[in-house]
Design a protein around this motif. Structure first.
Motif, mmCIF file in Angstrom:
data_model
loop_
_atom_site.group_PDB
_atom_site.id
_atom_site.type_symbol
_atom_site.label_atom_id
_atom_site.label_comp_id
_atom_site.label_asym_id
_atom_site.label_seq_id
_atom_site.Cartn_x
_atom_site.Cartn_y
_atom_site.Cartn_z
ATOM 1 N N UNK A 121 0.979 -1.382 0.089
ATOM 2 C CA UNK A 121 0.030 -0.076 0.078
ATOM 3 C C UNK A 121 0.884 1.275 0.064
ATOM 4 N N UNK A 122 0.616 2.120 -0.838
ATOM 5 C CA UNK A 122 1.262 3.525 -0.872
ATOM 6 C C UNK A 122 0.464 4.640 -1.044
ATOM 7 N N UNK A 123 0.351 5.443 0.289
ATOM 8 C CA UNK A 123 -0.639 6.498 0.314
ATOM 9 C C UNK A 123 -0.112 7.634 -0.497
ATOM 10 N N UNK A 124 -1.198 8.395 -1.021
ATOM 11 C CA UNK A 124 -0.923 9.707 -1.862
ATOM 12 C C UNK A 124 -1.976 9.985 -2.504
ATOM 13 N N UNK A 125 -2.024 10.674 -3.884
ATOM 14 C CA UNK A 125 -2.915 10.788 -4.624
ATOM 15 C C UNK A 125 -3.662 9.555 -5.256
ATOM 16 N N UNK A 126 -2.948 8.534 -5.356
ATOM 17 C CA UNK A 126 -3.513 7.180 -5.673
ATOM 18 C C UNK A 126 -2.542 6.130 -4.966
ATOM 19 N N UNK A 127 -3.336 5.068 -4.747
ATOM 20 C CA UNK A 127 -2.454 3.914 -4.200
ATOM 21 C C UNK A 127 -2.716 2.669 -4.902
ATOM 22 N N UNK A 131 1.381 2.695 11.616
ATOM 23 C CA UNK A 131 2.121 2.059 10.793
ATOM 24 C C UNK A 131 2.482 2.894 9.478
ATOM 25 N N UNK A 132 1.841 3.944 9.194
ATOM 26 C CA UNK A 132 1.933 4.713 7.881
ATOM 27 C C UNK A 132 3.308 5.485 8.105
ATOM 28 N N UNK A 133 3.914 5.372 6.889
ATOM 29 C CA UNK A 133 5.450 5.824 6.663
ATOM 30 C C UNK A 133 5.421 7.042 7.206
ATOM 31 N N UNK A 134 6.704 7.816 7.496
ATOM 32 C CA UNK A 134 6.696 9.204 7.772
ATOM 33 C C UNK A 134 5.798 9.932 8.631
ATOM 34 N N UNK A 135 5.433 9.099 9.731
ATOM 35 C CA UNK A 135 4.590 9.623 10.847
ATOM 36 C C UNK A 135 4.905 9.987 11.980
ATOM 37 N N UNK A 136 6.547 9.782 11.978
ATOM 38 C CA UNK A 136 7.511 10.102 13.433
ATOM 39 C C UNK A 136 7.195 11.682 13.907
ATOM 40 N N UNK A 137 6.809 12.537 12.893
ATOM 41 C CA UNK A 137 6.539 13.804 13.375
ATOM 42 C C UNK A 137 5.429 14.254 14.083
ATOM 43 N N UNK A 138 4.403 13.137 14.170
ATOM 44 C CA UNK A 138 3.233 13.386 14.710
ATOM 45 C C UNK A 138 3.025 12.447 15.791
ATOM 46 N N UNK A 163 4.531 9.509 18.958
ATOM 47 C CA UNK A 163 5.653 9.003 19.812
ATOM 48 C C UNK A 163 6.153 7.673 19.430
ATOM 49 N N UNK A 164 7.564 7.558 19.798
ATOM 50 C CA UNK A 164 8.385 6.221 19.897
ATOM 51 C C UNK A 164 7.980 5.337 21.078
ATOM 52 N N UNK A 165 7.519 4.170 21.225
ATOM 53 C CA UNK A 165 7.235 3.641 22.420
ATOM 54 C C UNK A 165 7.526 2.234 22.649
ATOM 55 N N UNK A 166 8.242 1.633 23.299
ATOM 56 C CA UNK A 166 8.483 0.341 23.328
ATOM 57 C C UNK A 166 7.359 -0.418 24.175
ATOM 58 N N UNK A 167 6.163 0.516 24.430
ATOM 59 C CA UNK A 167 5.271 -0.164 24.843
ATOM 60 C C UNK A 167 4.177 -0.647 24.036
ATOM 61 N N UNK A 168 4.318 -0.219 22.530
ATOM 62 C CA UNK A 168 3.509 -0.555 21.563
ATOM 63 C C UNK A 168 3.416 -2.034 21.206
ATOM 64 N N UNK A 169 2.398 -2.552 20.947
ATOM 65 C CA UNK A 169 2.018 -3.972 20.820
ATOM 66 C C UNK A 169 1.507 -4.125 19.297
ATOM 67 N N UNK A 170 0.811 -3.462 18.870
ATOM 68 C CA UNK A 170 0.032 -3.495 17.513
ATOM 69 C C UNK A 170 0.245 -2.163 16.974
ATOM 70 N N UNK A 171 -0.215 -2.201 15.470
ATOM 71 C CA UNK A 171 -0.426 -1.056 14.763
ATOM 72 C C UNK A 171 -1.246 -1.066 13.658
ATOM 73 N N UNK A 172 -1.603 0.179 13.090
ATOM 74 C CA UNK A 172 -2.716 0.388 12.040
ATOM 75 C C UNK A 172 -2.305 1.382 11.335
ATOM 76 N N UNK A 187 5.879 0.083 15.551
ATOM 77 C CA UNK A 187 4.801 -0.797 14.965
ATOM 78 C C UNK A 187 4.439 -1.842 15.909
ATOM 79 N N UNK A 188 5.085 -2.091 16.897
ATOM 80 C CA UNK A 188 5.029 -3.191 18.010
ATOM 81 C C UNK A 188 5.434 -4.567 17.356
#
Length: 406
Positions: free
Chosen positions: A7-13, A250-257, A259-268, A335-336
């Motif tokens: 999956x690549x998000x943008x104008x089209x995927x 799990x969306x790429x380039x989301x680190x600016x919004x 937090x990084x956390x070792x508590x993460x179990x799953x992602x979406x 992403x856990x």
């Protein structure tokens, strides 16, 4: 094997899927999808008279293969999420089609991700688990609003709400998912309330944490880009509790919004999901947020639980973690164990489903290595090379002796 997807998000995927099975199958033809375009769920005017509409596709649901999972439920004679209660602990929301009196659209948008009605004309899929019994428990009105000198939401208010849920546990049904798409600091009362719910057999899903928009927000000092080795695991509650399923983006380039956390179990995905706006129309969630990702995981959990009704909350959590699209290594601070995969979670036989195995849950295995068609030839070449090299060494040693004999 894991359900392959791209999956690549943008104008089209472009989404290219492969079938689940013991052998690798050729990918199906790629389908071009348009990312959803429409009003923001949080900015949509609650008093607008025109019903809001979205154009494009719910690419978040498509990347999770929600439609295929729903089809499996239909084939089994069920509605996705049937028999499961989902409690949204957030800002208050009324029943669809909404109300202009809602002070915030946050809780309403979370509820819409879980089981919102699909949009027609143009048709866009919305809810992940349309068969759930949905309930609202509010503990604050609007994000980032000051009340009595404190920012909302607060740990005290959340502790009170979760304690009330624990008191009402018996009346919520056998299978209960509680989603908390909010982040608050630690308090002993909150820890106790979360523990009561987990011990009562509730699957509690929570956002692992977003970055504060400005200085002074919670958690303080985490504005801007992440520092090397950042870990907010102990700061953000209720995600920090070991019995809670903490959800990352799990969306790429989301680190600016986020937090990084070792508590993460799953992602979406946590972005580009279609949901419902306060005035009853449809809207798009964004920017990337662990709140939206938590809503997606809660919906997936309810869908999968409806297909495995004999499992308890601890077993369901194991099922979701062992079928996530991880890389087989340690869990990631983003992403856990990986992105939830509802189709695999429904279909795969998961070993060690007992609650006593929870402390030894392993990440999902990586894809099976492809067969090497040239392995035999390479093996023979290596041995011929070794044999030839050995013969050459023997000749070099014997050459002086043979020369003297002549």
């Amino acid at each position: 094997m894991r359900l392959g997807h791209a999956l690549v998000l943008g104008a089209a995927v472009t989404v290219a899927g492969t079938l689940v099975g013991p052998a690798v199958t050729p990918p199906v033809a790629a389908v071009t999808l348009a990312a959803p375009v429409g009003p923001s769920c949080l900015e949509a005017d609650a008093s607008a008279t025109d019903q809001l509409k979205v154009k494009g596709d719910n690419t978040a649901n498509l990347s999770l293969h929600v439609a295929q999972a729903q089809a499996l439920a239909t084939k089994a004679g069920k509605v996705a999420g049937q028999g499961v209660t989902v409690v949204v602990v957030d800002t208050p929301f009324g029943g669809y089609p909404g109300s202009a009196d809602l002070p915030s659209g946050h809780g309403y948008a979370v509820a819409g991700i879980v089981n919102g009605a699909d949009q027609d004309a143009p048709a866009v899929s919305v809810g992940i688990a349309r068969g759930v019994a949905l309930q609202s428990r509010d503990f604050y009105d609007a994000p980032e609003r000051t009340q009595d000198g404190q920012r909302t939401p607060t740990a005290a208010a959340l502790a009170t709400t979760l304690s009330g849920l624990a008191d009402q546990r018996a009346g919520l049904g056998d299978r209960v998912v509680v989603v908390v798409p909010a982040q608050v600091p630690y308090s002993a009362e909150l820890e106790a309330a979360v523990g009561r719910l987990v011990d009562a057999g509730v699957l509690l899903v929570a956002a692992s944490g977003d970055r504060p928009a400005d200085e002074g927000g919670f958690p303080d000092g985490y504005e801007g880009d992440p520092d090397k080795g950042e870990d907010a695991a102990d700061l953000v509650w209720p995600a920090a509790h070991p019995g809670v399923v903490a959800v990352g983006v799990s969306t790429p380039d989301s680190s600016g919004t986020v937090l990084r956390s070792s508590a993460i179990d799953l992602s979406a995905p946590g972005v580009d999901a279609v949901s419902r706006a306060r005035n009853g129309g449809w809207c798009v969630v964004g920017p990337p947020s662990t709140a939206w990702a938590a809503a997606e995981v809660a919906g997936v959990a309810a869908l999968v639980w409806s297909m495995h009704p004999d499992e308890d909350a601890a077993q369901l959590r194991t099922r979701l973690e062992q079928t996530a699209s991880g890389n087989g290594g340690p869990s990631s601070p983003i992403t856990g164990y990986g992105v939830v995969q509802p189709v695999e979670a429904i279909q795969r036989d998961v070993a060690e489903m007992g609650a006593e195995k929870q402390d030894r849950v392993e990440p999902a295995r990586p894809p099976r290595a492809q067969a090497d068609a040239l392995a035999g030839a390479r093996h023979d070449a290596v041995w011929w090379g070794l044999g030839g090299g050995a013969a050459l060494v023997v000749l070099l040693i014997l050459r002086p002796l043979l020369s003297r004999r002549r």
